[in-house]
Structures are given as C-alpha cells and as structure tokens.
Write a protein that holds these residues in place. Sequence first.
Motif, PDB file in Angstrom:
ATOM      1  N   ALA A  34       0.833  -1.205   0.000  1.00 39.13           N
ATOM      2  CA  ALA A  34       0.000   0.000   0.000  1.00 39.13           C
ATOM      3  C   ALA A  34       0.868   1.256   0.000  1.00 39.13           C
ATOM      4  O   ALA A  34       0.566   2.236  -0.703  1.00 39.13           O
ATOM      5  N   LEU A  35       1.952   1.243   0.760  1.00 35.19           N
ATOM      6  CA  LEU A  35       2.843   2.405   0.799  1.00 35.19           C
ATOM      7  C   LEU A  35       3.537   2.608  -0.547  1.00 35.19           C
ATOM      8  O   LEU A  35       3.724   3.751  -0.983  1.00 35.19           O
ATOM      9  N   TYR A  42       1.951   9.661  -5.376  1.00 35.34           N
ATOM     10  CA  TYR A  42       2.528  10.964  -5.048  1.00 35.34           C
ATOM     11  C   TYR A  42       3.545  11.397  -6.105  1.00 35.34           C
ATOM     12  O   TYR A  42       3.669  12.583  -6.414  1.00 35.34           O
ATOM     13  N   GLY A  43       4.253  10.442  -6.691  1.00 31.29           N
ATOM     14  CA  GLY A  43       5.178  10.773  -7.774  1.00 31.29           C
ATOM     15  C   GLY A  43       4.429  11.326  -8.981  1.00 31.29           C
ATOM     16  O   GLY A  43       4.865  12.303  -9.599  1.00 31.29           O
ATOM     17  N   GLN A  44       3.297  10.717  -9.314  1.00 33.10           N
ATOM     18  CA  GLN A  44       2.475  11.211 -10.418  1.00 33.10           C
ATOM     19  C   GLN A  44       1.928  12.596 -10.104  1.00 33.10           C
ATOM     20  O   GLN A  44       1.900  13.483 -10.968  1.00 33.10           O
ATOM     21  N   ALA A  47       4.646  15.209 -10.472  1.00 32.90           N
ATOM     22  CA  ALA A  47       4.900  15.517 -11.886  1.00 32.90           C
ATOM     23  C   ALA A  47       3.802  16.418 -12.442  1.00 32.90           C
ATOM     24  O   ALA A  47       4.092  17.376 -13.174  1.00 32.90           O
ATOM     25  N   MET A  48       2.559  16.132 -12.083  1.00 32.92           N
ATOM     26  CA  MET A  48       1.457  16.951 -12.571  1.00 32.92           C
ATOM     27  C   MET A  48       1.557  18.372 -12.020  1.00 32.92           C
ATOM     28  O   MET A  48       1.384  19.348 -12.751  1.00 32.92           O
ATOM     29  N   LEU A  49       1.870  18.505 -10.744  1.00 33.00           N
ATOM     30  CA  LEU A  49       1.986  19.839 -10.147  1.00 33.00           C
ATOM     31  C   LEU A  49       3.177  20.604 -10.713  1.00 33.00           C
ATOM     32  O   LEU A  49       3.132  21.833 -10.836  1.00 33.00           O
ATOM     33  N   ARG A  50       4.234  19.885 -11.071  1.00 37.60           N
ATOM     34  CA  ARG A  50       5.397  20.533 -11.670  1.00 37.60           C
ATOM     35  C   ARG A  50       5.046  21.068 -13.053  1.00 37.60           C
ATOM     36  O   ARG A  50       5.465  22.164 -13.431  1.00 37.60           O
ATOM     37  N   ASP A  51       4.249  20.316 -13.831  1.00 33.38           N
ATOM     38  CA  ASP A  51       3.906  20.710 -15.190  1.00 33.38           C
ATOM     39  C   ASP A  51       2.722  21.667 -15.266  1.00 33.38           C
ATOM     40  O   ASP A  51       2.533  22.333 -16.276  1.00 33.38           O
ATOM     41  N   LEU A  52       1.943  21.754 -14.236  1.00 36.12           N
ATOM     42  CA  LEU A  52       0.714  22.558 -14.251  1.00 36.12           C
ATOM     43  C   LEU A  52       0.962  24.022 -14.601  1.00 36.12           C
ATOM     44  O   LEU A  52       0.267  24.572 -15.463  1.00 36.12           O
TER      45      LEU A  52
END
Length: 75
Positions: A34-35, A42-44, A47-52
């Motif tokens: 689960a972890l 969280y990695g995904q 990446a999304m927050l970095r590209d946003l």
Amino acid sequence: KQQQEDVGLELAAMRRLVDELKTAVDEQVSDVAALRTKRAEYGQLRAMLRDLPARVEHQVMVPLGKNAFMPGRLR
C-alpha cells in the motif's frame, strides 16, 4: 508421561506463535504494498503539479448541478 504433555504444550505454543508471526508478516507485506502504491501516486501528483504552471489551458470536468459534469477547459 508428564514430559510428553509438556512437549505437546510447547509444540502447540510454538505453532500458535508461528501462526501469529505469519499473520504479522502478511500484514506488513500488505502495508508495504500500500505504501509503494501511495509513493507512486505521489510521484504522479508531483509531476502533474510541476507541469501545471507551464500549461495555459487545462482540461477539467465542469459541474452542472449536483450530479452532472461535462468536459471543459480552464484558461
């Protein structure tokens, strides 16, 4: 005869201990899985927050009332 009963009790206790340890190991394996899943999620997200900020238009689901959504764009 008493010695045989003592050995039998010790064996039963050892079997119970082994069963409890197996259960504990299974729970830990499940927790680790689960972890690992959460870490990948969280990695995904990272990446999304970095590209946003680099994008000027984003695909979103626009709410239409309480139970309906339609695809839209956010600029």
